[in-house]
Design a protein around this motif. Structure first.
Motif, PDB file in Angstrom:
ATOM      1  N   TYR A  46       0.776  -1.242   0.071  1.00  0.00           N
ATOM      2  CA  TYR A  46       0.006  -0.081   0.175  1.00  0.00           C
ATOM      3  C   TYR A  46       0.805   1.306   0.082  1.00  0.00           C
ATOM      4  CZ  TYR A  46      -3.398   3.316   1.565  1.00  0.00           C
ATOM      5  OH  TYR A  46      -4.379   4.423   1.538  1.00  0.00           O
ATOM      6  N   TRP A  47       1.886   1.363   0.839  1.00  0.00           N
ATOM      7  CA  TRP A  47       2.541   2.479   0.860  1.00  0.00           C
ATOM      8  C   TRP A  47       3.533   2.724  -0.249  1.00  0.00           C
ATOM      9  CZ3 TRP A  47       2.605   6.820   3.083  1.00  0.00           C
ATOM     10  CH2 TRP A  47       3.671   7.820   3.220  1.00  0.00           C
ATOM     11  N   PHE A  61       0.902   3.872  -2.911  1.00  0.00           N
ATOM     12  CA  PHE A  61       0.603   5.484  -2.376  1.00  0.00           C
ATOM     13  C   PHE A  61       1.571   6.319  -2.324  1.00  0.00           C
ATOM     14  CE2 PHE A  61      -0.466   8.844   0.443  1.00  0.00           C
ATOM     15  CZ  PHE A  61      -1.764   9.009   0.198  1.00  0.00           C
ATOM     16  N   THR A  79      10.001   4.800  -0.468  1.00  0.00           N
ATOM     17  CA  THR A  79       9.110   3.733   0.181  1.00  0.00           C
ATOM     18  C   THR A  79       9.357   2.745   0.552  1.00  0.00           C
ATOM     19  OG1 THR A  79       8.166   3.155  -2.058  1.00  0.00           O
ATOM     20  CG2 THR A  79       7.080   5.025  -1.049  1.00  0.00           C
ATOM     21  N   ALA A  90      -4.546   1.261  -2.342  1.00  0.00           N
ATOM     22  CA  ALA A  90      -3.823   2.411  -2.454  1.00  0.00           C
ATOM     23  C   ALA A  90      -3.966   3.209  -3.609  1.00  0.00           C
ATOM     24  CB  ALA A  90      -2.222   2.254  -2.568  1.00  0.00           C
ATOM     25  N   THR A 119      -7.371   4.767  -2.887  1.00  0.00           N
ATOM     26  CA  THR A 119      -7.198   5.956  -2.080  1.00  0.00           C
ATOM     27  C   THR A 119      -6.704   7.251  -2.867  1.00  0.00           C
ATOM     28  OG1 THR A 119      -6.467   4.804  -0.255  1.00  0.00           O
ATOM     29  CG2 THR A 119      -6.260   6.805  -0.002  1.00  0.00           C
TER      30      THR A 119
END
Length: 240
Positions: free
Chosen positions: A12-13, A16, A45, A94, A97
């Protein structure tokens, strides 16, 4: 389950932070971070999550990495599918989002007829600089192969593991510096899938290449490292 949650949050990170920098900051008028900034964002990341949750799951955050570690004898095949599912869910979450945030700006729309739409990957007309399918495949195969060779070497029991996260993150930065103009850089099937799901159209139809080439490159690296490079005895002493 802790390992799967670690892979979910790590992936996810990565998506994102990396794709988010490409979407919101790369071309910002006058102060945009450009290709170099996006490349560094992806690298950072990985560095951050490698140290944050790498001790829990091994810090794959990428289906190709999981395949490469399996081929190198460093990862059990029984965990392969669960890891890939967790990585893909994290990447798509992600991307969702990012889509929600981007939708907060008036006039936002994804034009899936243009290369790099919503940070998607592509070849031919959907390559940022018009590179062919063959060029894209070779790029993704070779870069993922070397990415895995470096991961396998940096995490080897004879290596200095304190700095492996930095080596891996810097490698991903270099990979992006090379290949953003060619494919918009994948070397990560989950990252490619997540953006293509929201882009649709031809970028989604082309996503097969960004699964096939990275996974094949990673598997090749695993076999190369295991059979040609891996040290089984005491390491040679370095004479300065």
């Amino acid at each position: 389950m802790k390992k799967l949650f670690a892979e979910f949050f790590g992936t996810y990170w990565l998506v994102f932070g990396g794709c988010g920098s490409a979407l919101f900051a790369a071309g910002f008028p006058e102060l945009g971070i450009g290709f170099a900034g996006v490349a560094l964002a992806f690298g950072l990341t990985v560095v951050a999550m490698a140290y944050a949750v790498g001790h829990i799951s091994g810090g794959h955050f990428n289906p190709a990495v999981s395949f490469g570690l399996w081929a190198g004898g460093k990862f059990p095949i029984k965990d392969l599918i669960p890891y890939i599912i967790a990585q893909c869910i994290g990447a798509i979450a992600a991307a969702g989002t990012l889509y929600t945030i981007a939708s907060g700006k008036a006039g936002f729309a994804i034009d899936n007829t243009k290369a790099g739409a919503f940070a998607s990957n592509g070849f031919g007309a959907f390559s940022p600089d018009g590179y062919s399918l063959q060029a894209a495949f070779i790029t993704e195969f070779v870069l993922t192969m070397f990415f895995l060779l470096i991961i396998l070497g940096a995490t080897d029991k004879f290596a200095n593991s304190n700095f492996c996260g930095i080596a891996i993150g810097l490698t991903l930065t270099v990979i992006h510096l090379v290949s953003i103009p060619i494919t918009n850089t994948s070397v990560n099937p989950a990252r490619s899938l997540s953006q293509a799901v929201f882009t649709g159209g031809e970028p989604l139809a082309q996503v097969w290449l960004f699964w096939a080439a990275p996974i094949l490159g990673a598997i090749a690296a695993g076999f190369i490292y295991k059979n040609l490079l891996q040290q089984h005895g005491e390491p040679d002493k370095i004479v300065l």
